[in-house]
Structures are given as C-alpha cells and as structure tokens.
Design a protein around this motif. Structure first.
Motif, short mmCIF file in Angstrom:
data_model
loop_
_atom_site.label_atom_id
_atom_site.label_comp_id
_atom_site.label_asym_id
_atom_site.label_seq_id
_atom_site.Cartn_x
_atom_site.Cartn_y
_atom_site.Cartn_z
N ILE A 1 0.83 -1.22 0.00
CA ILE A 1 0.00 0.00 0.00
C ILE A 1 0.86 1.26 0.00
O ILE A 1 0.63 2.17 -0.82
N PRO A 2 1.89 1.38 0.85
CA PRO A 2 2.74 2.58 0.76
C PRO A 2 3.39 2.74 -0.62
O PRO A 2 3.50 3.86 -1.13
N LEU A 3 3.80 1.63 -1.22
CA LEU A 3 4.39 1.70 -2.56
C LEU A 3 3.36 2.19 -3.57
O LEU A 3 3.65 3.06 -4.39
N MET A 4 2.15 1.66 -3.50
CA MET A 4 1.12 2.09 -4.45
C MET A 4 0.73 3.54 -4.22
O MET A 4 0.46 4.27 -5.19
N GLU A 5 0.70 3.98 -2.98
CA GLU A 5 0.41 5.40 -2.72
C GLU A 5 1.45 6.29 -3.39
O GLU A 5 1.11 7.31 -4.01
N ASP B 1 -6.27 -5.56 -3.46
CA ASP B 1 -6.43 -4.71 -2.27
C ASP B 1 -7.05 -3.38 -2.66
O ASP B 1 -7.82 -2.79 -1.90
N LEU B 2 -6.72 -2.90 -3.85
CA LEU B 2 -7.20 -1.61 -4.32
C LEU B 2 -8.64 -1.69 -4.83
O LEU B 2 -9.23 -0.67 -5.16
N LYS C 1 -9.11 -0.59 -0.21
CA LYS C 1 -8.45 0.67 -0.59
C LYS C 1 -9.00 1.17 -1.92
O LYS C 1 -8.26 1.55 -2.83
N LYS C 2 -10.33 1.18 -2.05
CA LYS C 2 -10.98 1.51 -3.31
C LYS C 2 -10.64 2.91 -3.81
O LYS C 2 -10.45 3.12 -5.00
N GLU C 3 -10.60 3.87 -2.90
CA GLU C 3 -10.32 5.25 -3.33
C GLU C 3 -8.92 5.35 -3.94
O GLU C 3 -8.72 6.08 -4.91
N LEU C 4 -7.98 4.63 -3.38
CA LEU C 4 -6.63 4.60 -3.95
C LEU C 4 -6.66 3.93 -5.31
O LEU C 4 -6.08 4.42 -6.28
N GLY C 5 -7.34 2.82 -5.41
CA GLY C 5 -7.44 2.10 -6.68
C GLY C 5 -8.08 2.91 -7.78
O GLY C 5 -7.66 2.85 -8.94
N ARG C 6 -9.08 3.69 -7.44
CA ARG C 6 -9.75 4.53 -8.45
C ARG C 6 -8.81 5.55 -9.07
O ARG C 6 -9.03 6.00 -10.18
#
Length: 169
Positions: A55-59, A92-93, A97-102
């Motif tokens: 998650i930190p990497l994807m952010e 996960d997105l 963590k849908k908002e991040l995935g969007r």
C-alpha cells in the motif's frame, strides 16, 4: 517530477531484466522500483498483509507517476512470480483501498518482457492488457527483448525494438 516508473518484477535484481531496463533507461529518464527489495506478501481475503510494503508503494506510485511500465522475465511462459504477487495485490485496491485504486483510472500501463530467445508465446500480454482495462488504465504497448546465445548481450533486433518502444512512450 518524473512521470514514468519501471516496476521490475524479477527474482534477480541484477539479472537480464535489469540489463533490459538499464538499456531502456540509459538517460535516466525513468524511475525504477525493484519489487525484490520490497516486502510484499500474497493477496488474501482477510488482508493479513495490509501492513507490508504494497500500500505505501502504491500510494507513492499513484501520486508520482502517470505511466507504469512492468518489466518481467518470462518464467514458465508467464510473468515472474514476483510480479504476479504484485498484480494479485492490486485486489487490495478493489476491496479495502478503493479510493486509492480509483486513482489508477486514466493512467498508462506498458510491459517489457525478456527471455533467452525471440520466442514470446501468444497470450503472454493478456494479463497486462486485461488488468489495465479492468482498472481503467490505458494499455500503451509492450516489447519483448532477448539475448545473444551467451545470454550476456541484448540482440541488435531487441535493441531496435526497445528503442522503438521508448519512442512510442
């Protein structure tokens, strides 16, 4: 800010996939993320790995880059296990963590593969294309690179293909 990141998904940080990336990135135009240096656990429906590096990497990736290029060796006619785990974690997105995935919508995805020969099988690119489509990303292309018989140098044809791929970005 650099707009493109190459995400290296290999079991060997300085193997042939690294050689391909180094050739493509000879002018240091792109940032590189080596997934082997990250602690990313498998996807599970209980999200037991939610405190790992994914998650930190994807952010960071989502905030900094418009284009994601996945680089993988061909292992058993498919992407590497390292990269497959990363792709599985994209789930996960889609769940907690849908908002991040969007935020992936509208970004670009491309893929670089490599092996010891110019023998990429039909269907290899399908998981990349379909994942981009599912996530609302633009799939902008792919390239396959291969090495000379002694596996130490990229073939001239592969270099030309990589040069053309880079121009298309």
């Amino acid at each position: 800010m650099k707009k493109t990141v190459i995400i290296q998904g290999s079991s060997k940080s300085y193997g042939n996939t690294h050689k391909v990336i180094a050739y493509l990135n000879s002018n240091n135009e792109f940032d590189i993320v080596d997934l082997k240096t990250k602690n990313i656990g498998f996807f599970d429906y209980d999200f037991n790995n939610s405190n790992d590096d994914f998650i930190p990497l994807m952010e960071e990736i989502i905030a900094k880059y418009d284009t994601l290029i996945f680089a993988t060796p061909v292992y058993w006619y498919s992407m590497s296990g390292t990269l497959k785990v990363f792709f599985d974690r994209l789930s996960d997105l889609l769940h907690y963590k849908k908002e991040l995935g969007r935020q992936l919508r509208g970004k670009n995805m491309a893929m670089i593969s490599n092996s010891g020969a110019n023998d990429l099988k039909d269907g290899f690119t399908m998981p990349f294309k379909e994942s981009a489509n599912y996530l609302g990303m633009n799939y902008i292309g792919d390239v396959h690179a291969w090495f000379t018989n002694d596996e130490s140098n990229l073939t001239e044809e592969a270099k030309e293909n990589l040069d053309n791929f880079k121009k298309s970005l």
